[in-house]
Design a protein around this motif. Structure first.
Motif, PDB file in Angstrom:
ATOM      1  N   UNK A 157       0.921  10.830  -5.581  1.00 34.42           N
ATOM      2  CA  UNK A 157       1.198   9.415  -5.303  1.00 34.42           C
ATOM      3  C   UNK A 157       0.626   8.536  -6.395  1.00 34.42           C
ATOM      4  N   UNK A 158       1.375   7.497  -6.710  1.00 35.04           N
ATOM      5  CA  UNK A 158       0.853   6.491  -7.625  1.00 35.04           C
ATOM      6  C   UNK A 158       1.285   5.118  -7.143  1.00 35.04           C
ATOM      7  N   UNK A 159       0.333   4.274  -6.840  1.00 34.72           N
ATOM      8  CA  UNK A 159       0.597   2.894  -6.432  1.00 34.72           C
ATOM      9  C   UNK A 159       1.641   2.810  -5.304  1.00 34.72           C
ATOM     10  N   UNK A 160       1.394   3.570  -4.244  1.00 33.49           N
ATOM     11  CA  UNK A 160       2.233   3.450  -3.062  1.00 33.49           C
ATOM     12  C   UNK A 160       3.510   4.260  -3.096  1.00 33.49           C
ATOM     13  N   UNK A 161       3.763   4.974  -4.225  1.00 33.59           N
ATOM     14  CA  UNK A 161       5.013   5.726  -4.319  1.00 33.59           C
ATOM     15  C   UNK A 161       4.706   7.180  -4.631  1.00 33.59           C
TER      16      UNK A 161
ATOM     17  N   UNK B  77      -7.081   4.260  -3.943  1.00 34.22           N
ATOM     18  CA  UNK B  77      -6.334   3.022  -3.773  1.00 34.22           C
ATOM     19  C   UNK B  77      -4.835   3.166  -3.917  1.00 34.22           C
ATOM     20  N   UNK B  78      -4.336   4.404  -4.101  1.00 33.56           N
ATOM     21  CA  UNK B  78      -2.895   4.539  -4.303  1.00 33.56           C
ATOM     22  C   UNK B  78      -2.136   4.576  -2.979  1.00 33.56           C
ATOM     23  N   UNK B  79      -2.844   4.548  -1.866  1.00 31.70           N
ATOM     24  CA  UNK B  79      -2.162   4.447  -0.581  1.00 31.70           C
ATOM     25  C   UNK B  79      -2.072   5.739   0.202  1.00 31.70           C
ATOM     26  N   UNK B  80      -2.874   6.727  -0.146  1.00 34.00           N
ATOM     27  CA  UNK B  80      -2.814   8.004   0.577  1.00 34.00           C
ATOM     28  C   UNK B  80      -3.211   7.830   2.044  1.00 34.00           C
ATOM     29  N   UNK B  81      -4.369   7.189   2.247  1.00 29.32           N
ATOM     30  CA  UNK B  81      -4.827   7.012   3.629  1.00 29.32           C
ATOM     31  C   UNK B  81      -3.844   6.157   4.410  1.00 29.32           C
TER      32      UNK B  81
ATOM     33  N   UNK C   9       0.832  -1.205   0.000  1.00 28.71           N
ATOM     34  CA  UNK C   9       0.000   0.000   0.000  1.00 28.71           C
ATOM     35  C   UNK C   9       0.868   1.257   0.000  1.00 28.71           C
ATOM     36  N   UNK C  10       1.943   1.245   0.778  1.00 26.98           N
ATOM     37  CA  UNK C  10       2.908   2.345   0.757  1.00 26.98           C
ATOM     38  C   UNK C  10       4.269   1.714   0.530  1.00 26.98           C
TER      39      UNK C  10
ATOM     40  N   UNK D  38       0.825  20.392   3.257  1.00 27.72           N
ATOM     41  CA  UNK D  38       1.338  19.527   2.209  1.00 27.72           C
ATOM     42  C   UNK D  38       0.188  18.693   1.658  1.00 27.72           C
ATOM     43  N   UNK D  39      -0.081  18.844   0.368  1.00 32.25           N
ATOM     44  CA  UNK D  39      -1.160  18.069  -0.239  1.00 32.25           C
ATOM     45  C   UNK D  39      -0.658  16.706  -0.666  1.00 32.25           C
ATOM     46  N   UNK D  40      -1.545  15.713  -0.532  1.00 30.99           N
ATOM     47  CA  UNK D  40      -1.196  14.366  -0.965  1.00 30.99           C
ATOM     48  C   UNK D  40      -2.316  13.952  -1.906  1.00 30.99           C
ATOM     49  N   UNK D  41      -1.955  13.752  -3.178  1.00 31.50           N
ATOM     50  CA  UNK D  41      -3.015  13.530  -4.156  1.00 31.50           C
ATOM     51  C   UNK D  41      -2.730  12.276  -4.948  1.00 31.50           C
TER      52      UNK D  41
END
Ligand SMILES: Nc1ncnc2c1ncn2[C@@H]1O[C@H](COP(=O)(O)OP(=O)(O)OP(=O)(O)O)[C@@H](O)[C@H]1O
Ligand SMILES: [Mg+2]
Lengths: 400, 326
Positions: free
Chosen positions: B230-234, B53-57, B32-33, B46-49
């Protein structure tokens, strides 16, 4: 730690205390519950039955009815009829009375001879000969007389007849008082089983839910296995097991409650699974619920989270499960007793009353209908209560 | 905004093991991360976008120690936050708080607002019990609610009001960092703006730092100083809001930005928008995880993982910008 520098409150402590008080949560639930008319009706029926069950001994001593007292001369009496002792029983009672009150007995014998109320054959005790006639004849003969001996005898003859509101069964026992004692046994077993199995379920479910992993898998496989057993055949087999052979259980049993204890153990063993799954499911979902996570980020201890957030949210569905479980347990008890494997006679239970009545179902229908009605009423009532609770405790359905 | 670094996460990973069968054999991981390095400066947002399902939460929850990281280090104000355990962690938690996406699930339905907001003080034994109610009323008024709400239950409030209560709870212990996990995505657009403004006001007032998770780029653009994609945990691209929105560099960021409808631009950018499904985080594609959906992919993309690189705090993980070839 410094207090956060928020705005100074515009209210004083006194004003805060005067704010509209919160309705306690149980009151909200109660208000919701009483809106469910059938659930209220169900609770009233249950309450009446509980009072009857608890007061069975008192009812028995007031009415003089005894659930075990047999009278072969008064079998299968219809409802509202009156039974009379057989000659033998009357003779017995009169002899007992004469032994207790010898002077009165002599006096009464002389009185009978004097007034030639009864022509005794040789060697027959006139008192017994007179007294064992039909009660109506005896009372008519001495109705107008008034003396110590006669008054005492009148009291005695009164006990020779019994009014049976619900008739009598195959050995002449009063059906009403047996139903009352049956209420005690059937509801007692039902409620105790539901509570005990809810506690077992709570334990198993919360252990599985909290620890997860292997423990969870193991416990849930056991639960599934038990759930998948075809219940009735297994219960029949188990009911045939002699629990007396187990020393730990033997200590709990007296001969008169053996079948009740056995019933209780068997039913508990097979009814905790639903609650276990329910509790496990609730805990698993509660663990991930945001308000629990929020408490955790605030630094709440695990114990605080369990007591303040998990427990109140698990207890509500459990109450529902318990009330639905009582109905089920009563039905199972009745089914097993009906098959002759549950509560053993002479102890009365609704199920074994049905069992006894099955041969005369066409001739003496009330013997099957009455316990049937009791079972139906309690089961439906508990189900309605469960239904009402379900609606009442669901926070989503809460309105004001 | 200062240059003081409040949170410093290095190579953080959070894998959820997948266990199967009766013996719960470990058959794989949901990554997930996967190897996230990130710094947060005091006072910034800091925004996390990224897509769902890309692992933000998961990243947010790992940073706040709701999940234990599988690997990596997290420093909070120079102190190792991963090593903290038990009581020490419990006491430290009050410095980082979280606001969740679903305001309906964030409040215990069986507690009144007063009980909910008194809880932070009870947990840390702050204030005399008699003073707590007064404090709760102050908090309610700070977030724009009324003192008379104190004895009500959560079901009596609207979504926006509930989110205000959650915010009040989050600021009760005067934390320095608040992680907002999609705090407005469950709300009506008109309410969204009110909540965002409230968060902004509180930031000024209490000098708060936010990590703001969202999949809504317009909200991010409105709210954040810096943005990480973020994309797929990265993390594939990170930079200041202005740079990232003006000159997005990673093809994924470009595609995300192209998907925002903008007044006056018509449909001309649609051709760059994303196609295809997000791959599974259990078996991510080799090399750059985005390459199967990338319109500008080159040979190396499917072979080797690009690292975050770049200057001026604008970094991207993409082979298109790597000068040297391996
Ligand atoms: N507790 C968990 N156990 C197993 N897998 C999980 C768990 N939590 C999240 N995942 C998986 O991790 C991945 C990332 O999930 P996460 O919730 O962090 O995504 P997200 O970016 O927050 O998405 P969204 O925008 O939908 O909230 C998903 O594939 C999800 O299925
Ligand atoms: Mg999320």
């Amino acid at each position: 730690m410094a207090i956060p520098q928020t705005n100074e409150s515009s209210l004083t402590q006194g004003q805060i205390n005067q704010l509209e008080k919160a309705t306690p949560f149980w009151k909200i639930i109660f208000n919701q519950f009483i809106e469910h008319k059938m659930a209220v009706a169900g609770s009233i029926v249950i309450l009446i039955f509980v009072i009857i069950a608890l007061g069975a001994d008192i009812i028995s001593s007031i009415t003089g009815l005894d659930p075990q007292k047999q009278n072969v001369s008064a079998r299968y009496l219809a409802p509202f009829s009156t039974s009379e002792f057989s000659m033998d029983m009357k003779e017995n009672e009169i002899e007992k009375w004469s032994e207790k009150n010898p002077e009165l007995a002599v006096e009464l014998s002389n009185f009978i001879k004097e007034k030639s109320l009864f022509s005794a054959t040789d060697g027959q005790n006139p008192l017994i000969g007179f007294g064992t006639q039909d009660v109506s004849v005896v009372t008519a003969a001495i109705a107008s007389e008034n003396s110590a001996s006669i008054n005492s005898f009148k009291e005695l003859t009164k006990t020779f007849t019994t009014k049976h509101w619900f008739g009598t069964d195959e050995v002449g026992r009063d059906v009403l008082i047996r139903l009352i004692y049956g209420t005690r046994v059937s509801m007692g077993v039902g409620v105790m089983v539901a509570i005990a199995s809810a506690l077992i379920g709570l334990l198993v479910g919360s252990v599985a839910g909290f620890y997860g992993g292997r423990i969870d898998t193991a416990l849930m496989r056991i639960t599934d296995a038990l759930l998948s057993l075809p219940l009735v055949p297994v219960l029949i087999v188990l009911a045939a097991v002699d629990l007396q052979k187990l020393p730990a259980i033997k200590a709990l049993m007296r001969p008169d409650n053996e079948s009740i204890v056995k019933m209780f153990i068997i039913l508990c063993f097979f009814s905790w699974m639903t609650v276990a799954r329910l509790v496990r499911g609730s805990i698993l979902s509660l663990r991930e619920r945001e308000f629990v996570l929020a408490a955790k980020t605030l630094g709440a201890k695990d114990s605080t989270i369990i007591i303040k957030h998990m427990f109140p949210n698990v207890i509500a569905p459990m109450l529902v499960a318990i009330s639905l479980g009582v109905g089920n347990s009563i039905l199972f008890e009745a089914a097993l007793s009906f098959l002759g494997l549950g509560i053993m006679p002479p102890t009365a239970s609704w199920g074994n009353m049905l069992n006894n009545a099955q041969e005369v179902i066409y001739k003496n229908m009330w013997l099957t209908i009455l316990p049937g009605i009791m079972i139906l009423l309690t089961t439906i009532s508990f189900n309605f209560v469960g239904d009402g609770l379900q609606d009442a405790v669901d926070p989503k359905s809460i309105r004001r | 905004m200062s240059n003081e670094i409040i949170l410093d996460a290095k190579n953080v990973k959070k894998y959820f093991p997948i266990k199967k069968g009766l013996l719960l054999r470990h058959v794989g991981d949901v990554k997930a991360v996967d190897d996230v390095t990130l710094t947060v400066r005091k006072g910034e947002s800091l925004g996390l976008v990224g897509e769902s399902g890309c692992g933000k939460s998961t990243l947010g929850r790992t940073l706040i120690r709701l999940y234990d990281p599988t690997a990596g280090s997290i420093q909070f104000k120079g102190e190792d936050f991963v090593a903290l355990k038990g009581e020490a962690l419990r006491l430290k938690r009050k410095n980082i708080q979280m606001i969740f996406q679903d305001p309906y699930a964030s409040l215990d339905p069986r507690m009144t607002i007063g009980q909910i907001l008194r809880q932070p003080f009870e947990i840390h034994n702050i204030l005399e019990p008699s003073q707590r109610d007064k404090k709760v009323v102050e908090l309610l008024e700070t977030v724009g609610l009324k003192a008379s709400h104190i004895n009500r239950y959560p079901h009596e409030f609207s979504g926006g009001q509930r989110q205000r209560i959650c915010i009040a709870r989050a600021i009760a212990l005067e934390p320095e960092l608040i992680i907002c996990d999609e705090p407005v995505s469950a709300l009506d657009v008109s309410i969204q703006a009110q909540i965002l403004n409230l968060l902004k006001d509180l930031q000024k007032k209490f000098n708060l730092t936010y990590i703001f998770i969202s999949h809504d780029l317009s909200v991010i653009e409105h709210f954040c100083d810096r943005v990480a994609v973020m994309y797929l945990g990265k993390i594939v691209e990170i930079g200041s809001r202005d740079e990232l929105f003006k000159s997005p560099q990673h093809p994924y960021t470009q595609a995300l930005l192209a998907a925002i409808p903008r007044i006056g631009e018509g449909k001309k950018k649609i051709k760059k928008s994303l196609t295809g499904e997000v791959p599974s985080p259990i078996n991510p594609p080799s090399g750059c995880a985005f390459h199967p959906r990338c319109s500008q992919k080159i040979d190396i993309c499917s072979k080797k993982l690009p690292q975050l690189a770049g200057s001026n705090g604008h970094q991207k993980a993409c082979w298109l910008y790597e000068s040297e070839t391996p």
